[in-house]
Design an enzyme around this catalytic site. Structure first.
Site, PDB file in Angstrom:
ATOM      1  N   GLU A 275       0.848  -1.193   0.000  1.00 57.56           N
ATOM      2  CA  GLU A 275       0.000   0.000   0.000  1.00 57.56           C
ATOM      3  C   GLU A 275       0.882   1.240   0.000  1.00 57.56           C
ATOM      4  O   GLU A 275       1.817   1.344   0.794  1.00 57.56           O
ATOM      5  CB  GLU A 275      -0.915   0.043   1.233  1.00 57.56           C
ATOM      6  CG  GLU A 275      -1.917  -1.092   1.334  1.00 57.56           C
ATOM      7  CD  GLU A 275      -2.743  -1.017   2.614  1.00 57.56           C
ATOM      8  OE1 GLU A 275      -2.884   0.097   3.162  1.00 57.56           O
ATOM      9  OE2 GLU A 275      -3.224  -2.066   3.064  1.00 57.56           O
ATOM     10  N   GLU A 325     -13.974   5.189  -0.384  1.00 54.48           N
ATOM     11  CA  GLU A 325     -14.836   4.285   0.378  1.00 54.48           C
ATOM     12  C   GLU A 325     -15.542   5.085   1.477  1.00 54.48           C
ATOM     13  O   GLU A 325     -14.927   5.449   2.477  1.00 54.48           O
ATOM     14  CB  GLU A 325     -14.011   3.151   0.982  1.00 54.48           C
ATOM     15  CG  GLU A 325     -13.258   2.322  -0.051  1.00 54.48           C
ATOM     16  CD  GLU A 325     -12.299   1.343   0.583  1.00 54.48           C
ATOM     17  OE1 GLU A 325     -12.760   0.274   1.036  1.00 54.48           O
ATOM     18  OE2 GLU A 325     -11.088   1.658   0.653  1.00 54.48           O
ATOM     19  N   LYS A 328     -15.786   3.619   5.311  1.00 58.69           N
ATOM     20  CA  LYS A 328     -14.566   3.167   5.957  1.00 58.69           C
ATOM     21  C   LYS A 328     -14.391   3.889   7.286  1.00 58.69           C
ATOM     22  O   LYS A 328     -14.801   5.047   7.452  1.00 58.69           O
ATOM     23  CB  LYS A 328     -13.371   3.451   5.043  1.00 58.69           C
ATOM     24  CG  LYS A 328     -12.077   2.800   5.477  1.00 58.69           C
ATOM     25  CD  LYS A 328     -10.968   3.099   4.481  1.00 58.69           C
ATOM     26  CE  LYS A 328      -9.664   2.461   4.931  1.00 58.69           C
ATOM     27  NZ  LYS A 328      -8.542   2.847   4.045  1.00 58.69           N
ATOM     28  N   GLU A 336      -9.336   9.033   5.601  1.00 52.83           N
ATOM     29  CA  GLU A 336      -9.394   7.598   5.312  1.00 52.83           C
ATOM     30  C   GLU A 336     -10.397   7.243   4.214  1.00 52.83           C
ATOM     31  O   GLU A 336     -10.257   6.225   3.553  1.00 52.83           O
ATOM     32  CB  GLU A 336      -9.721   6.822   6.585  1.00 52.83           C
ATOM     33  CG  GLU A 336      -8.547   6.576   7.497  1.00 52.83           C
ATOM     34  CD  GLU A 336      -7.464   5.735   6.850  1.00 52.83           C
ATOM     35  OE1 GLU A 336      -7.794   4.780   6.128  1.00 52.83           O
ATOM     36  OE2 GLU A 336      -6.279   6.043   7.055  1.00 52.83           O
TER      37      GLU A 336
END
Length: 510
Positions: A275, A325, A328, A336
């Site tokens: 990541e 997202e 999340k 985030e």
């Protein structure tokens, strides 16, 4: 018989080298080592077949998943995209305590999708940053046993050579006490454990996966030199470590890990960057300009096959992430929910030049809910005491992180803030009747209230979209023949099949 075998061998060799040469052509074809994380924590997820097409159109030939979701894996079947399949931390205790549980997991989530769906699963990632300091040792005693049980299950299933085991670790598993990469070693409280795990990986021929986030280095430390977070900045004070010079935090962090590996006798272990990326909202440094700068710098390194000062061979890199997202967890920060290179619906956030020379392409075939928004009524008073309760209610369910300090909607006035919160909830609820109630303080409008960089979203209609999987894309797998618009041969698993056949025929002739 020997002549026939030689002719067959020659035929398969020709096919094999056609594939090799064709795949490494420029212009729309995959570039080795270009991967991306596909997270699915969204209230209205982009349909999986459209997401797979988005991956292929943009040249991503590797994808990392955080768990085995059937709707995602089925869409990846016969796509030519290599898969790193994750196991959530919550599963580790069960898998560590029972080989049978590991065998059942592998059978259900790996074997069946490889054999029946043609999913090209290359790795099983056991856990997700299980040794984070913030977990306070919660997963330390169960991660390694779970890895060994998963390996045993893969071997029993006949997949021991096809699928490798790895563990995605956060960069906090290693440290440098004097700040120089050459002084790198594993964190003292988990040093023995990490050495055992890395020894297991080396003996098995498996890679270690590490997640590196320069943005978080900048976000956590107010004194962190901002320019050092980016590539090719040219203005940051470099770190001089003996004969090596470091001009960015990625190189310094990665080589600190390499030093830790070398110091403990594991200098040959492969490392994958699982990541790395930059968010675009939810923080004053999380914006489109910084994200584009960072990801373009990283993409340029991929294009040039550039390694680090200590390792000239570049690692495989999985960008984080593909899509925003909206459900999340925001415990680490409002950013985030905004790591995507694309918005939640697969539309482009910023221009990015890919390793194949093409620019990013948006998702195709997406269908949306009706073009309408829920906003604060013009007749409602902002002093109404019910407004605050309504906003808190809306934002307890829907994503309001773009309203925070330094975020894209921070410039709205009070009425705009309320309208944004109301609309987020209305869209989150799929524009259902009654979801724009809010004590009669709201109305539905057909006029887009978006302002500047602040987007008032309309969500995806998850029950309606155009199928795009049957449309051949130049960025997809290798196409040799067509039959009804579908690829008979594609990159990915076919590579190993053809190479195995060629090797077997050559041995037979000898």
């Amino acid at each position: 018989m020997g002549s026939i075998c030689q002719q067959l061998s020659l035929f398969w060799l020709i096919i094999f080298y056609m594939l090799v040469l064709h795949t490494h052509k420029k212009g729309g074809m995959f570039v080795e080592g270009t991967g991306v994380n596909w997270g699915t924590l969204a209230s209205h997820p982009l349909p999986p077949d459209i997401t797979v097409r988005l991956l292929k159109d943009n040249g991503f030939n590797k994808v990392k998943l955080f768990e085995a979701e059937p709707w995602v894996l089925q869409a990846l079947g016969r796509s030519g995209i290599e898969v790193m399949l994750g196991i959530p931390n919550d599963f580790l205790a069960q898998l560590a305590g029972s080989v049978q549980a590991a065998e059942a997991w592998v059978m259900q989530n790996v074997s069946s999708y490889i054999s029946k769906q043609g999913v090209d699963i290359r790795y099983v990632a056991v856990g997700n940053e299980p040794f984070l300091k913030s977990y306070k040792g919660m997963f330390q005693n169960i991660t390694f046993p779970a890895m060994k049980n998963i390996q045993a299950a893969l071997i029993k299933a006949g997949l021991g050579r096809l699928v490798k085991v790895t563990v995605p670790a956060n960069a906090d598993v290693y440290e440098s006490l004097n700040g120089l990469p050459s002084d790198g070693d594993f964190r003292s409280d988990i040093r023995d454990l990490m050495i055992s795990i890395v020894r297991f990986l080396q003996e098995s021929g498996y890679p270690l996966t590490v997640n590196i986030y320069p943005f978080l280095s900048l976000n956590i430390d107010p004194n962190f030199p901002k320019e050092f977070a980016f590539f090719n900045s040219g203005s940051s004070a470099p770190i001089v470590d003996g004969a090596l010079t470091y001009t960015n935090v990625f190189d310094a962090s990665y080589d600190t890990l390499i030093s830790a590996l070398e110091k403990n006798g594991f200098g040959s272990v492969e490392v994958i960057v699982g990541e790395i990326g930059w968010p675009t909202d939810g923080d004053k440094e999380a914006n489109v300009e910084n994200a584009r700068r960072f990801n373009q710098g990283l993409m340029d390194r991929v294009s040039k096959n550039k390694g680090t000062p200590k390792r000239s061979t570049p690692p495989d890199i999985y960008f984080f992430g593909l899509l925003d997202e909206d459900v999340k967890s925001i415990l680490p920060g409002n950013f985030e929910r905004h790591w995507g290179m694309f918005f939640y619906d697969g539309t482009i956030k910023y221009d990015l030049l890919m390793p194949d020379g093409q620019k990013l392409m948006s998702a195709k075939g997406v269908r949306y809910l009706e073009k309408q928004w829920c906003v604060l009524s013009p007749t409602a008073s902002i002093t109404d005491p019910e407004i605050m309760n309504s906003v808190n209610y809306a934002c307890s369910y829907a994503d309001c992180t773009s309203l925070g300090y330094g975020s894209t909607c921070n410039m709205l006035d009070v009425r705009g803030n309320v309208s944004y919160a109301f609309n987020q909830y209305y869209q989150y609820e799929g524009q259902q009747k009654g979801s724009c109630g809010f004590s009669n303080m709201s109305v539905i409008t057909k006029t887009d209230p978006s302002a500047g960089k602040c987007r008032f979203e309309i969500m995806i209609d998850v029950g309606k979209h155009d199928l795009t999987a049957n449309v051949t894309s130049g960025a997809g797998g290798v196409t040799l023949f067509h039959r009804g618009g579908a690829n008979m041969f594609q990159g990915g698993a076919i590579w190993r099949i053809l190479s195995t056949i060629v090797f077997g025929l050559l041995l037979w002739i000898r």
